[in-house]
Design a protein around this motif. Structure first.
Motif: not given
Lengths: 381, 131
Positions: A46, A362, A369, B103-104, B126-131
């Motif tokens: 990330r 991440t 996050e 992650m997604l 929220k899944p960490p790599l979702r925008k």
């Protein structure tokens, strides 16, 4: 049901890096293994999305201290693919030299750790003493002992002048004799044989099924080596052999790595002879478009693969890193089950796991996050 | 190559380079496609990447045979994100699918041991790599 569950880690005697194993035992015999990773999250994938391409190369070099130039070469190679830029031959040669010297430091460090695991600390001391010859050469070439940062987009950062070639060649000459001695020691020492022969076996079928990579795969007779298949950098012009063994036990993995050290010395020497005056960098125009690329190299621990995606900005849209230890974690079950509890540290160490590489993804704090800025990273080492 | 012809019936080539082919495959067909791939002798999954492009999650399987790289991009809708597991055919995809899932936020149907890999087991959010 199993008799007993022994928690092994996250901080444990086998490795200085954190991995948690649950060992299910019956008597002294390991019957099942469960593992968890993630103690070493650095949030790098990330973080890379928040960084310029030109800066992010140095970030990838910091994913791991021992495979630093493997990561940065792989990433830079991917970026050069996105930009469609060809790097000068001399830059390729210098990258290869640093890459192979790094493989030497990594394998020597690993051999030292193996010695330490089996209570043979003299071997550890010997390996770390001989490793200095490589570190000195790397310092000479790159200016740094570890985390070499030799790559930049389009080429390399520093040239190798003729007087340096002489010094590096001299170091390699001394090192070759030393590694020769280490090889004799490993092949003849009864202690090493007793602790490693027939311990932690993986057969060829499992290697292929579980997609194992690097020296672990080669010790089981699978000649999988990206240097040969992809012919990246200048490996196509160099003469080297892919070391394989048939037995697939901890001893075979030791032999593969020791013999690979000779190959690395040979490769570095050949590469040094190819150096001719010339450019070390083609400066590309840093204009990115929506593109994706995949880049592979043979890191000291096996196939390292980067998926890089760019958009119209100068920051990557996504970088996905699959490190060799990540792939090799799959064989923990095969390697440890059926062994004695006392053999677990040796079997585990024989895989040469590098958890710095494996845990990177991440950062998540308190369920939210968080995007890390460079300033934050400077504050948290 | 026979496999490429077969895959062209199920999806579309969008990029072709030296030793690399990139396909787009509809997510409902992934089970059949993977079976063709497996039967053709490609048994190594090198990596599985995921990318949230805003509209959908793109799952990209990177399959390898020696120097040949087969990349299969599978766009998965964001609201009902689920995809068939490939771990039954390719045991090497076990961890990669777990990471993709956490992650997604994609549910992997039929994964032998679903759960978290890097994130804590009790992680909610929220899944960490979702925008």
């Amino acid at each position: 049901m199993h008799d007993m569950m022994i928690p092994f880690g996250p901080a444990h005697p086998a490795l200085p890096e954190p991995v948690h194993l649950k060992l299910f035992l019956e008597g002294e015999e390991v019957k099942d293994v469960d593992f968890s990773v993630g103690y070493n999250h650095k949030g790098i994938e990330r973080t890379l999305e928040e960084m310029d391409f030109s800066k992010s190369i140095f970030m990838t070099g910091r994913i791991c201290g021992i495979c630093s130039s493997a990561h940065s070469t792989c990433f830079t190679q991917g970026i050069e693919k996105l930009l469609d830029v060809e790097i000068p031959q001399k830059a390729k040669i210098i990258r290869t030299i640093v890459f192979e010297l790094e493989r030497l430091t990594s394998h020597l460090l690993w051999l030292g750790m193996l010695g330490h695991e089996i209570g043979f600390d003299t071997l550890f001391m010997l390996c770390f003493r001989e490793r200095e010859y490589v570190l000195d050469s790397l310092e000479l070439i790159t200016g740094k002992r570890i985390v070499h940062d030799i790559n930049i987009i389009g080429g390399v950062r520093r040239d190798i002048p003729p007087e340096m070639i002489k010094k590096v060649n001299k170091n390699l000459g001394i090192l070759k004799d030393k590694v020769d001695y280490l090889q004799t020691l490993i092949k003849k020492d009864p202690l090493i044989k007793k602790r490693t022969v027939g311990i932690g076996n993986i057969d060829k079928d499992d290697v292929e099924k579980l997609c194992l990579v690097g020296p672990v795969a080669r010790a089981s007779g699978v000649p999988y080596d990206i240097r040969r298949t992809d012919k990246y950098l200048i490996y196509d012009d160099l003469n080297f052999k892919i070391v394989t063994q048939k037995d697939g036990d901890s001893f075979a993995r030791a032999i593969v790595r020791v013999q690979e050290m000779f190959e690395s010395i040979r490769l570095t020497r050949q590469a040094l002879t190819l150096i001719k005056p010339g450019l070390i960098r083609n400066k590309p125009a840093m204009t990115f478009t929506e593109k994706e690329a995949i880049s592979r190299v043979e890191a000291p621990r096996g196939e390292l693969i980067y998926y890089i995606r760019s958009n119209t900005t100068n920051k990557p849209a996504r970088v996905k890193i699959r490190t060799p230890t990540y792939a090799n974690l799959m064989c923990l079950n095969k390697v440890l089950v059926g062994n004695n509890l006392a053999d677990v540290p040796v079997s585990l160490a024989s895989l040469d796991p590098c958890l710095c590489c494996t845990d990177r993804v991440t950062v998540v704090r308190e369920g939210k996050e968080e995007i890390i800025k460079l300033e934050d990273l400077h504050g948290h080492h | 190559m026979k496999l490429i012809e077969e895959l062209k019936k199920n999806g579309k080539v969008y990029k072709e380079e030296k030793n690399e082919v990139w396909f787009i495959i509809p997510y409902k067909k992934i089970g059949d496609v993977m079976k063709h791939v497996f039967d053709s002798g490609i048994i190594r999954v090198s990596s599985i990447s995921g990318y949230d492009n805003g509209k959908e999650i793109e799952v990209i399987y990177h399959l390898v045979k020696e120097n040949f790289l087969l990349n299969l991009k599978v766009p998965v809708p964001k609201d009902s994100s689920e995809i068939q597991t490939i771990t039954d055919m390719f045991p090497g995809a076990f961890l990669l699918e777990k990471e993709l899932s956490e992650m997604l936020g994609i549910k992997i149907i039929g994964h032998p041991k679903p759960g978290k890999l890097f994130l804590p087991e009790d992680f909610k959010g929220k899944p960490p790599l979702r925008k």
